[in-house]
Design a protein around this motif. Sequence first.
Motif, PDB file in Angstrom:
ATOM      1  N   VAL A   7       0.866  -1.155  -0.431  1.00 13.88           N
ATOM      2  CA  VAL A   7      -0.387   0.119  -0.337  1.00 13.88           C
ATOM      3  C   VAL A   7       0.763   1.706  -0.147  1.00 13.88           C
ATOM      4  O   VAL A   7       1.508   1.345   0.663  1.00 13.88           O
ATOM      5  N   GLY A   8       0.610   2.015  -0.805  1.00 20.05           N
ATOM      6  CA  GLY A   8       1.522   3.479  -1.478  1.00 20.05           C
ATOM      7  C   GLY A   8       1.141   4.104  -1.897  1.00 20.05           C
ATOM      8  O   GLY A   8       0.237   3.894  -3.302  1.00 20.05           O
ATOM      9  N   THR A   9       2.230   5.338  -2.121  1.00 17.99           N
ATOM     10  CA  THR A   9       2.039   6.082  -3.243  1.00 17.99           C
ATOM     11  C   THR A   9       2.619   5.536  -4.608  1.00 17.99           C
ATOM     12  O   THR A   9       3.483   4.562  -4.430  1.00 17.99           O
ATOM     13  N   VAL A  10       1.630   5.404  -5.753  1.00 16.58           N
ATOM     14  CA  VAL A  10       2.465   5.061  -7.281  1.00 16.58           C
ATOM     15  C   VAL A  10       2.227   7.384  -7.838  1.00 16.58           C
ATOM     16  O   VAL A  10       0.442   7.734  -8.110  1.00 16.58           O
ATOM     17  N   ALA A  11       2.686   7.509  -8.307  1.00 16.24           N
ATOM     18  CA  ALA A  11       3.391   9.041  -8.824  1.00 16.24           C
ATOM     19  C   ALA A  11       4.090   9.387  -9.618  1.00 16.24           C
ATOM     20  O   ALA A  11       4.610   8.757 -10.391  1.00 16.24           O
ATOM     21  N   PHE A  12       3.991  10.498  -9.993  1.00 17.32           N
ATOM     22  CA  PHE A  12       5.241  11.284 -11.102  1.00 17.32           C
ATOM     23  C   PHE A  12       6.133  12.157  -9.802  1.00 17.32           C
ATOM     24  O   PHE A  12       5.414  12.108  -8.490  1.00 17.32           O
ATOM     25  N   ASP A  13       7.191  11.679 -10.076  1.00 24.16           N
ATOM     26  CA  ASP A  13       8.287  12.837 -10.101  1.00 24.16           C
ATOM     27  C   ASP A  13       9.187  14.173 -10.486  1.00 24.16           C
ATOM     28  O   ASP A  13       9.363  13.205 -11.455  1.00 24.16           O
ATOM     29  N   ALA A  14       9.467  14.551 -10.225  1.00 25.98           N
ATOM     30  CA  ALA A  14      10.536  15.489 -10.901  1.00 25.98           C
ATOM     31  C   ALA A  14      11.527  15.819 -10.126  1.00 25.98           C
ATOM     32  O   ALA A  14      11.401  16.729  -9.221  1.00 25.98           O
ATOM     33  N   ILE A  15      12.561  15.295 -10.373  1.00 28.13           N
ATOM     34  CA  ILE A  15      14.194  15.609  -9.419  1.00 28.13           C
ATOM     35  C   ILE A  15      14.968  16.564 -10.287  1.00 28.13           C
ATOM     36  O   ILE A  15      15.891  16.011 -11.505  1.00 28.13           O
ATOM     37  N   GLU A  16      15.910  17.032  -8.998  1.00 26.02           N
ATOM     38  CA  GLU A  16      16.943  17.486  -9.208  1.00 26.02           C
ATOM     39  C   GLU A  16      18.545  17.351  -8.513  1.00 26.02           C
ATOM     40  O   GLU A  16      18.400  17.167  -7.314  1.00 26.02           O
ATOM     41  N   THR A  17      19.981  16.859  -8.692  1.00 25.77           N
ATOM     42  CA  THR A  17      20.919  16.507  -7.925  1.00 25.77           C
ATOM     43  C   THR A  17      21.839  17.487  -8.769  1.00 25.77           C
ATOM     44  O   THR A  17      21.538  17.820  -9.756  1.00 25.77           O
ATOM     45  N   ASN A 125       4.812   4.883   3.114  1.00 24.04           N
ATOM     46  CA  ASN A 125       4.093   6.468   3.594  1.00 24.04           C
ATOM     47  C   ASN A 125       3.162   6.843   3.325  1.00 24.04           C
ATOM     48  O   ASN A 125       2.742   7.118   2.345  1.00 24.04           O
ATOM     49  N   LEU A 126       2.180   6.332   4.495  1.00 19.53           N
ATOM     50  CA  LEU A 126       1.016   7.392   3.870  1.00 19.53           C
ATOM     51  C   LEU A 126      -0.172   7.874   4.679  1.00 19.53           C
ATOM     52  O   LEU A 126       0.693   7.768   5.637  1.00 19.53           O
ATOM     53  N   HIS A 127      -0.601   9.177   4.640  1.00 13.43           N
ATOM     54  CA  HIS A 127      -1.748   9.078   6.223  1.00 13.43           C
ATOM     55  C   HIS A 127      -2.629   8.088   6.798  1.00 13.43           C
ATOM     56  O   HIS A 127      -2.742   7.258   6.270  1.00 13.43           O
ATOM     57  N   PRO A 128      -2.087   7.751   7.906  1.00 17.75           N
ATOM     58  CA  PRO A 128      -2.521   7.149   9.046  1.00 17.75           C
ATOM     59  C   PRO A 128      -3.714   6.300   8.504  1.00 17.75           C
ATOM     60  O   PRO A 128      -3.713   4.857   8.951  1.00 17.75           O
ATOM     61  N   ASP A 129      -4.848   6.968   8.571  1.00 12.41           N
ATOM     62  CA  ASP A 129      -5.764   7.046   8.411  1.00 12.41           C
ATOM     63  C   ASP A 129      -6.572   5.682   7.272  1.00 12.41           C
ATOM     64  O   ASP A 129      -6.998   4.750   7.245  1.00 12.41           O
ATOM     65  N   ILE A 130      -5.097   5.698   5.779  1.00 18.90           N
ATOM     66  CA  ILE A 130      -5.561   5.080   4.638  1.00 18.90           C
ATOM     67  C   ILE A 130      -4.705   3.915   5.614  1.00 18.90           C
ATOM     68  O   ILE A 130      -5.217   2.732   5.078  1.00 18.90           O
ATOM     69  N   SER A 145       3.152  -7.789   9.818  1.00 21.07           N
ATOM     70  CA  SER A 145       2.473  -6.481   8.702  1.00 21.07           C
ATOM     71  C   SER A 145       3.535  -4.874   9.701  1.00 21.07           C
ATOM     72  O   SER A 145       4.266  -5.526  10.183  1.00 21.07           O
ATOM     73  N   ILE A 146       4.299  -4.598   7.608  1.00 18.98           N
ATOM     74  CA  ILE A 146       5.132  -3.830   8.325  1.00 18.98           C
ATOM     75  C   ILE A 146       4.945  -2.262   7.740  1.00 18.98           C
ATOM     76  O   ILE A 146       4.140  -2.040   7.215  1.00 18.98           O
ATOM     77  N   LEU A 147       5.322  -1.158   8.500  1.00 15.62           N
ATOM     78  CA  LEU A 147       4.714  -0.091   8.985  1.00 15.62           C
ATOM     79  C   LEU A 147       5.994   0.896   8.364  1.00 15.62           C
ATOM     80  O   LEU A 147       7.300   0.543   8.990  1.00 15.62           O
ATOM     81  N   ASP A 148       5.464   1.929   7.028  1.00 18.13           N
ATOM     82  CA  ASP A 148       6.543   3.216   7.278  1.00 18.13           C
ATOM     83  C   ASP A 148       6.644   4.172   7.598  1.00 18.13           C
ATOM     84  O   ASP A 148       5.144   4.691   6.910  1.00 18.13           O
ATOM     85  N   THR A 149       6.731   5.585   8.378  1.00 17.99           N
ATOM     86  CA  THR A 149       6.013   6.882   7.934  1.00 17.99           C
ATOM     87  C   THR A 149       7.377   7.981   7.981  1.00 17.99           C
ATOM     88  O   THR A 149       8.267   7.340   7.830  1.00 17.99           O
TER      89      THR A 149
END
Length: 308
Positions: A7-17, A125-130, A145-149
């Motif tokens: 469970v988590g985000t599937v997203a677009f990123d724009a990155i500058e390094t 990593n998501l809102h704890p309610d989700i 069960s494993i959690l990232d926050t």
Amino acid sequence: MGKLLIVGTVAFDAIETPFGKTDKILGGAATFIGLAASYYRQQSAIVSVVGDDFPESYLELLKNKRIDISGLEKVKGGKTFFWSGRYHNDLNRRDTLSTELNVLADFQPRVPEAFQYSDVVMLGNLHPDIQMSVIEQMPKRPKLSILDTMNYWMDHTWDSLMKVIAKIDVITINDEEARQLSGEYSLVKAAEKISKMGPAYVVIKKGENGALLFHEDRIFFAPALPLENIFDPTGAGDTFAGGFAGYITQSENISFENMKNAVIHGSNLASFCVEKFGTERLQNLQAGEINGRLKQFRELTQFDIELE
């Protein structure tokens, strides 16, 4: 074959390094976790949400990695979650330039029926309610069960976060987050206090300085592999979590001794992630590369010592 629910985000990123920059590319916690876990023998599914601006080619990539996407909702007329950031020269610090929640703002997760009895659940990593909503959709408690926050949820959703932490077995956070969550500077004391909140296992990620695993009065430390080229650290922590969860699901062994191996596997995959922008390196890894680097980890950490 074990089942892993992600469970988590599937997203677009724009990155500058310091080494370059990207336009919108594939990102999100669930994406990195899923791609990393795909290198292990298990059935996995992603629960997330995207807009109809999300390319079909990215969905095909996930399906080609044997990731079930029946729980990945595509919102008609919606826009996919977007994050952009710029890293400082040391790559340890970054500035967030933009965060657009878009379809994530109204996300209601739905666990696919085929994965409601998953052996391992990885709550990215998501809102704890989700995260709690997913836990409540599981008819039976998973084997693990494993959690990232992150700090943001500690600052803004403390009570909800505490309820989720009380229901999970493993928490994976970085050293800064561990100190904030516990109020302790010593990571040993921090892990002890966090374990009293619920999780039996505490994994504290220290980036280029490795990772620590705590369980009761036992501690294991895994170094990070010294690398010639570190290009983009985005998603390294999620990749670590994916390798950790994928290995545990494949091995079907949740003992402390086996979690030591899982930490090494997570660190191993994270070392590939940072070598190119975003998910690029994770998309086409070969088994020989993964095993070769695992051997490097073994050589780095094993030694003989004479004790009088």
